[in-house]
Design a protein around this motif. Sequence first.
Motif, PDB file in Angstrom:
ATOM      1  N   ARG A   1       0.831  -1.218   0.000  1.00  0.00           N
ATOM      2  CA  ARG A   1       0.000   0.000   0.000  1.00  0.00           C
ATOM      3  C   ARG A   1       0.861   1.262   0.000  1.00  0.00           C
ATOM      4  NH1 ARG A   1      -2.820  -3.007   3.929  1.00  0.00           N
ATOM      5  NH2 ARG A   1      -2.123  -1.595   5.587  1.00  0.00           N
ATOM      6  N   GLU A   2       2.059   1.174   0.603  1.00  0.00           N
ATOM      7  CA  GLU A   2       2.951   2.339   0.638  1.00  0.00           C
ATOM      8  C   GLU A   2       3.657   2.560  -0.702  1.00  0.00           C
ATOM      9  OE1 GLU A   2       5.749   1.745   3.756  1.00  0.00           O
ATOM     10  OE2 GLU A   2       4.234   1.725   5.360  1.00  0.00           O
TER      11      GLU A   2
ATOM     12  N   THR B   1       0.200   1.609  -6.302  1.00  0.00           N
ATOM     13  CA  THR B   1      -1.124   2.216  -6.419  1.00  0.00           C
ATOM     14  C   THR B   1      -2.059   1.238  -7.122  1.00  0.00           C
ATOM     15  OG1 THR B   1      -0.639   3.232  -8.556  1.00  0.00           O
ATOM     16  CG2 THR B   1      -0.115   4.519  -6.574  1.00  0.00           C
ATOM     17  N   PRO B   2      -3.342   1.262  -6.783  1.00  0.00           N
ATOM     18  CA  PRO B   2      -4.287   0.342  -7.424  1.00  0.00           C
ATOM     19  C   PRO B   2      -4.353   0.492  -8.931  1.00  0.00           C
ATOM     20  CG  PRO B   2      -5.245   1.263  -5.431  1.00  0.00           C
ATOM     21  CD  PRO B   2      -3.971   2.024  -5.682  1.00  0.00           C
TER      22      PRO B   2
ATOM     23  N   LEU C   1      -5.336  -6.985   0.088  1.00  0.00           N
ATOM     24  CA  LEU C   1      -5.058  -5.916  -0.866  1.00  0.00           C
ATOM     25  C   LEU C   1      -6.287  -5.547  -1.697  1.00  0.00           C
ATOM     26  CD1 LEU C   1      -1.501  -7.062  -1.951  1.00  0.00           C
ATOM     27  CD2 LEU C   1      -2.094  -5.069  -0.562  1.00  0.00           C
TER      28      LEU C   1
ATOM     29  N   HIS D   1      -8.310  -2.670  -0.657  1.00  0.00           N
ATOM     30  CA  HIS D   1      -7.781  -1.340  -0.961  1.00  0.00           C
ATOM     31  C   HIS D   1      -7.721  -1.086  -2.470  1.00  0.00           C
ATOM     32  CE1 HIS D   1      -6.617  -0.544   3.242  1.00  0.00           C
ATOM     33  NE2 HIS D   1      -6.404  -1.849   3.284  1.00  0.00           N
TER      34      HIS D   1
ATOM     35  N   PHE E   1      -6.573  -3.090  -4.982  1.00  0.00           N
ATOM     36  CA  PHE E   1      -5.503  -3.679  -5.776  1.00  0.00           C
ATOM     37  C   PHE E   1      -5.979  -4.964  -6.455  1.00  0.00           C
ATOM     38  CE2 PHE E   1      -3.113  -1.145  -2.715  1.00  0.00           C
ATOM     39  CZ  PHE E   1      -2.121  -0.574  -3.512  1.00  0.00           C
TER      40      PHE E   1
END
Length: 258
Positions: free
Chosen positions: A120-121, A124-125, A146, A149, A151
């Motif tokens: 996540r850091e 990007t999706p 994931l 979020h 992904f």
Amino acid sequence: MARTTATVPGDASGRRLLITRPAEDAAPLAARLAAAGFITLVEPMLEMVWLDGPEPEVEDVQALLFTSANGVRAFTRRTGRRDRPVLAVGDATARAARDAGFVRVESAAGDVHALAGLVRERCTPTGGVLLHVAGTTVAGDLAGMLAQHGFAVRRLSLYDARPSRRLTPATIAALTGDSSDDRLDGVLIFSPRTARSFVSLVAEAGHISRCRTVDVYCLSPAVAEAVCTCPSGPVSWRRVQVAARPDQDALLALLGAP
């Protein structure tokens, strides 16, 4: 049964340790421990079987996710591509990736939850698919974490970790030895699956009571939980010790090993 994270004194004094990792990982670990003065036995609980198939497709992949060094080995057997960033679950897996020729490598220095946080850091999706290179059996739901979020994760199973069917005579002899000179002092266990396999095989061999004379060194609390029960009931160990972090160096710190 005591569970602790305290460090054992650093003097190896010829202590006999059983390593349950697959052969590819056990060999360098055994050498490291032998150099520190330990006597090591290797009893792989899992055998790696590399699966054949086409070269992995990575054109739409923004990063490779490796949750074990075996994933790195399996991937590099199939392809010469080293141009994608690698996000690894821990330091040992990251080292395996660097040794294999990957340049952009980062370690989450933890478990699959830590790896999901690192993804996540760093990603990007909308940046492309994440390729999780794994075995046919996985621990934890990395893709599910994931997906929450946004992904897209594609899992690629490139190897099969097959459990051992029996203990070798050398391991049984070390478990049942009457003399302190040849008796096993400790067992190193790195995964819940390995833990379950080991105690099941010890029980099948009829020696589960011998665990009470042995220390067990666990990579994580989940490993400690798994190693304390078998199909026939609870397993008693002399001491159950858990690494402060889920990585090999933290586990060896329990032994006082460099």
